[in-house]
Structures are given as C-alpha cells and as structure tokens.
Write a protein that holds these residues in place. Structure first.
Motif, mmCIF file in Angstrom:
data_model
loop_
_atom_site.group_PDB
_atom_site.id
_atom_site.type_symbol
_atom_site.label_atom_id
_atom_site.label_comp_id
_atom_site.label_asym_id
_atom_site.label_seq_id
_atom_site.Cartn_x
_atom_site.Cartn_y
_atom_site.Cartn_z
ATOM 1 N N ASP A 204 0.832 -1.207 0.000
ATOM 2 C CA ASP A 204 0.000 0.000 0.000
ATOM 3 C C ASP A 204 0.867 1.258 0.000
ATOM 4 O OD1 ASP A 204 -2.654 -0.769 -0.173
ATOM 5 O OD2 ASP A 204 -2.763 -1.269 1.950
ATOM 6 N N THR A 205 1.911 1.247 0.806
ATOM 7 C CA THR A 205 2.794 2.405 0.880
ATOM 8 C C THR A 205 3.452 2.686 -0.464
ATOM 9 O OG1 THR A 205 3.246 1.951 3.222
ATOM 10 C CG2 THR A 205 4.801 3.381 2.074
ATOM 11 N N MET A 206 3.951 1.638 -1.096
ATOM 12 C CA MET A 206 4.585 1.800 -2.407
ATOM 13 C C MET A 206 3.583 2.317 -3.429
ATOM 14 S SD MET A 206 7.793 0.816 -2.171
ATOM 15 C CE MET A 206 8.376 0.111 -3.708
ATOM 16 N N ALA A 207 2.357 1.796 -3.376
ATOM 17 C CA ALA A 207 1.331 2.223 -4.323
ATOM 18 C C ALA A 207 0.952 3.684 -4.104
ATOM 19 C CB ALA A 207 0.107 1.321 -4.189
ATOM 20 N N HIS A 208 0.770 4.084 -2.852
ATOM 21 C CA HIS A 208 0.404 5.466 -2.563
ATOM 22 C C HIS A 208 1.505 6.442 -2.969
ATOM 23 C CE1 HIS A 208 -2.761 4.229 0.694
ATOM 24 N NE2 HIS A 208 -3.105 3.898 -0.531
ATOM 25 N N SER A 209 2.752 5.996 -2.861
ATOM 26 C CA SER A 209 3.862 6.873 -3.254
ATOM 27 C C SER A 209 3.858 7.141 -4.749
ATOM 28 C CB SER A 209 5.201 6.253 -2.838
ATOM 29 O OG SER A 209 5.519 5.126 -3.640
ATOM 30 N N ALA A 210 3.147 6.295 -5.510
ATOM 31 C CA ALA A 210 3.103 6.473 -6.965
ATOM 32 C C ALA A 210 2.498 7.826 -7.335
ATOM 33 C CB ALA A 210 2.312 5.336 -7.613
ATOM 34 N N LEU A 211 1.542 8.318 -6.550
ATOM 35 C CA LEU A 211 0.926 9.600 -6.875
ATOM 36 C C LEU A 211 1.923 10.745 -6.727
ATOM 37 C CD1 LEU A 211 -1.765 10.708 -7.841
ATOM 38 C CD2 LEU A 211 -2.345 11.210 -5.473
ATOM 39 N N LEU A 212 2.814 10.631 -5.753
ATOM 40 C CA LEU A 212 3.884 11.624 -5.636
ATOM 41 C C LEU A 212 4.789 11.553 -6.864
ATOM 42 C CD1 LEU A 212 5.505 13.761 -4.121
ATOM 43 C CD2 LEU A 212 6.618 11.919 -2.828
ATOM 44 N N GLY A 213 5.058 10.342 -7.337
ATOM 45 C CA GLY A 213 5.855 10.188 -8.553
ATOM 46 C C GLY A 213 5.182 10.826 -9.752
ATOM 47 N N ALA B 128 -0.463 12.411 0.180
ATOM 48 C CA ALA B 128 -0.868 13.806 0.374
ATOM 49 C C ALA B 128 0.036 14.760 -0.402
ATOM 50 C CB ALA B 128 -0.850 14.147 1.863
ATOM 51 N N LEU B 129 1.343 14.508 -0.380
ATOM 52 C CA LEU B 129 2.271 15.362 -1.127
ATOM 53 C C LEU B 129 1.968 15.330 -2.624
ATOM 54 C CD1 LEU B 129 5.694 14.648 0.623
ATOM 55 C CD2 LEU B 129 4.559 16.872 0.423
ATOM 56 N N GLY B 130 1.669 14.148 -3.133
ATOM 57 C CA GLY B 130 1.326 14.037 -4.547
ATOM 58 C C GLY B 130 0.094 14.847 -4.891
ATOM 59 N N LEU B 131 -0.948 14.769 -4.054
ATOM 60 C CA LEU B 131 -2.174 15.530 -4.297
ATOM 61 C C LEU B 131 -1.923 17.032 -4.225
ATOM 62 C CD1 LEU B 131 -4.707 13.351 -2.264
ATOM 63 C CD2 LEU B 131 -4.660 13.653 -4.744
ATOM 64 N N VAL B 132 -1.107 17.464 -3.268
ATOM 65 C CA VAL B 132 -0.803 18.897 -3.128
ATOM 66 C C VAL B 132 -0.026 19.414 -4.336
ATOM 67 C CG1 VAL B 132 0.533 20.573 -1.786
ATOM 68 C CG2 VAL B 132 -0.922 18.905 -0.619
ATOM 69 N N ILE B 133 0.968 18.656 -4.784
ATOM 70 C CA ILE B 133 1.755 19.074 -5.950
ATOM 71 C C ILE B 133 0.870 19.184 -7.188
ATOM 72 C CG2 ILE B 133 3.565 18.325 -7.566
ATOM 73 C CD1 ILE B 133 5.065 17.172 -5.182
ATOM 74 N N ALA C 179 -2.309 19.752 -7.221
ATOM 75 C CA ALA C 179 -3.230 20.870 -7.033
ATOM 76 C C ALA C 179 -2.571 22.205 -7.366
ATOM 77 C CB ALA C 179 -3.749 20.883 -5.592
ATOM 78 N N PHE C 180 -1.271 22.333 -7.084
ATOM 79 C CA PHE C 180 -0.552 23.575 -7.382
ATOM 80 C C PHE C 180 -0.334 23.765 -8.881
ATOM 81 C CE2 PHE C 180 0.932 23.914 -2.893
ATOM 82 C CZ PHE C 180 0.608 25.254 -2.715
ATOM 83 N N MET C 181 -0.249 22.670 -9.632
ATOM 84 C CA MET C 181 0.031 22.768 -11.066
ATOM 85 C C MET C 181 -1.276 22.968 -11.837
ATOM 86 S SD MET C 181 3.135 20.078 -11.763
ATOM 87 C CE MET C 181 2.235 18.664 -11.184
ATOM 88 N N THR C 182 -1.829 24.170 -11.732
ATOM 89 C CA THR C 182 -3.112 24.468 -12.362
ATOM 90 C C THR C 182 -3.021 24.465 -13.885
ATOM 91 O OG1 THR C 182 -2.623 26.827 -12.126
ATOM 92 C CG2 THR C 182 -3.932 25.782 -10.382
ATOM 93 N N TRP C 183 -1.807 24.562 -14.420
ATOM 94 C CA TRP C 183 -1.639 24.586 -15.871
ATOM 95 C C TRP C 183 -1.637 23.179 -16.488
ATOM 96 C CZ3 TRP C 183 2.034 25.511 -12.213
ATOM 97 C CH2 TRP C 183 3.126 24.644 -12.189
#
Length: 274
Positions: free
Chosen positions: A37-46, A96-101, A103-107
């Motif tokens: 699960d941890t490895m999978a969730h980290s994919a969104l940060l990637g 969470a970091l992946g979702l935040v990043i 969200a910041f990239m509106t372009w």
C-alpha cells in the motif's frame, strides 16, 4: 470480433497478472501488504513530480518508489519507530504530497481518477512492449533472488548462516516492487495495485502444496480475474480496473467455500511454504 483496444487491454492485463503473481506470493508470505500500500500510494507523488519535471510518468513513479524503499530501510535500521508506524507515515505523506503538488500545477490537466483507479482500456502498443519487456526483466530478477528471499521468508537466521545475504535480497525485492507498481499504475490504478498483488496470491495459497506451485497458480488466477473483470466491465459498463479486482475477489470468495478445500493455512509456513 473484439476491438483492438479491448484486445490490447486483455493482453496487458494478462501480462501484468503473470508478473505480479509470484511477487504477490512474497507479499502474502512476508505479511507485507501494508508495504505494498505504501509503495502504491507513493506512486501519486511520482506522478506529480513527473509532471513538474516534465519526465516520463513511469520513470517518475519508479524513482519515487525506490526512494521510499530506501528511506524505509534507513529508518528501519535506526529502530526509531515500529515498521507499521513508519509505513503509515510514508504511505499517507507521499499520497498527500502528490495531491498537493498536482493541485498547485493548475496549468496541467490531470485525470486523477484515471491514476487512482486505472484505465486499462487506454493501453497502447508501446505500453504492451513495456509490460512484456519489463515483465521478463522483473521475473528474471525475481528468479535470481528466489532462493535467498524464500529462505529468509522462512527464517532470516538460516539465510544468514548459509551466506545468502537476506538484506540484499530484500532490497532487490523492493526495487522489483517499485518496477511493478510503475507498470501497473496505468492498468489498475494506484489504489487497486495492492489488491491485484494480494488477492490472487491469497487464493492460490489455499490450493498449493509448495511455493513454486503457489506462484504459478497466483499468476493463472490473476489472469482469470483480468479476463473475467474486463468482460464483466464490457457487459455491465463498469470501470475496468475495479472490475478486475472485483473478479479477483469473487474467485477468492469461491475458493473459501467449505467444500473447496479442507486444509487450513493460517500459519505462513503451512501449505505453500516449507
């Protein structure tokens, strides 16, 4: 006659199932589902970093998964916190970091649902080449560390006494997991990768008398789940990735019927492990 996109989806899903079957067996044997699960969730940060740095999504997911694996090994060696606590911190933080990043990239227009739950019907011929080519490399790597990894799963001290270097095998296993998650993300999505790893292996364990047999059965059960899930998705117009996992769940539930098999395998050393 099936459409080309559906045929590619079938080929991609079966190829992935053949790879994750043996890998999922070790996840079950070593009780590493939370690590998956941890490895999978980290994919969104990637994914977020890949868009930010304008690099390949597969490369971004693989790099982050490897980094998370190395950080986990480092923190485990320091004995600062229990492993489950470390996994919880890394899992939710990277997601969470992946979702935040993102969200910041509106372009950037991001299909977040596609990344979370997959879009196997959008597989291209290039994706097929990556899945089968990468799958061969992954299976060869797993075969190379099969004996030390299996011995360490049964007893770490025995593996060390035989000079099999279990820590190195564990690190290679983590790198293989990172590769599989990078490949599987587009097919079944970040939130469903662990299910495809665990459910076929857990089903195969009930009918296996040895580790190699369990690995083969897990691959075959995963392939059946892919075929059943995709045809169910086509018939009932449901999301393809979740449909594959639901099909795997149905096979697992059928395998648990009292008449299916009489032997209990509550101990990880019973049945599929020596």
């Amino acid at each position: 006659m099936l459409d080309d996109f559906f045929t590619r989806a079938l080929l991609a899903g079966i190829g992935l199932a053949l790879v994750v079957g043996p890998l999922g067996c070790f996840v079950v044997w070593r009780r590493m589902s939370y690590f998956g699960d941890t490895m999978a969730h980290s994919a969104l940060l990637g994914v977020g970093l890949a868009f930010l740095l304008d690099v390949s999504l597969v490369a971004g997911v693989f790099a982050v998964a490897v980094a998370v694996s190395l950080v986990l090994v480092f923190l485990q060696n320091r004995n600062a916190l229990p492993t489950d606590a470390l996994l919880g911190i890394l899992s939710h933080s990277t997601l969470a970091l992946g979702l935040v990043i993102l969200a910041f990239m509106t372009w950037v227009q991001v299909d977040l649902m596609g990344f979370l739950f997959g879009d196997i019907l959008a597989v291209t011929r290039t994706d097929l080449a990556v899945i089968y080519g990468g799958g061969v490399v992954i299976l060869l790597g797993l075969a190379a560390v099969w004996r030390p990894l299996l011995t360490a799963t049964v007893n770490t001290e025995i593996a060390e006494a035989e000079g099999l270097r279990p820590e190195r095998s564990k690190l290679i296993f983590m790198l293989i997991m990172a590769s599989v998650i990078a490949m599987a993300m587009k097919l079944v999505g970040i939130l469903l990768i662990t299910a495809l790893l665990i459910i076929p292996a857990a089903t195969a364990r009930r009918f296996s008398s040895g580790p190699e047999q369990m690995a083969v059965l897990a691959s075959l059960i995963g392939a059946c789940a892919v075929v059943g899930g995709l045809f169910g998705s086509l018939r009932f117009d449901t999301p393809s990735g979740p449909s594959v996992v639901v099909a795997a769940l149905c096979i697992f539930l059928l395998s648990q019927l009292p008449a299916a098999f009489s032997k209990s395998t509550d101990d990880p050393r019973d049945g599929a492990l020596p």
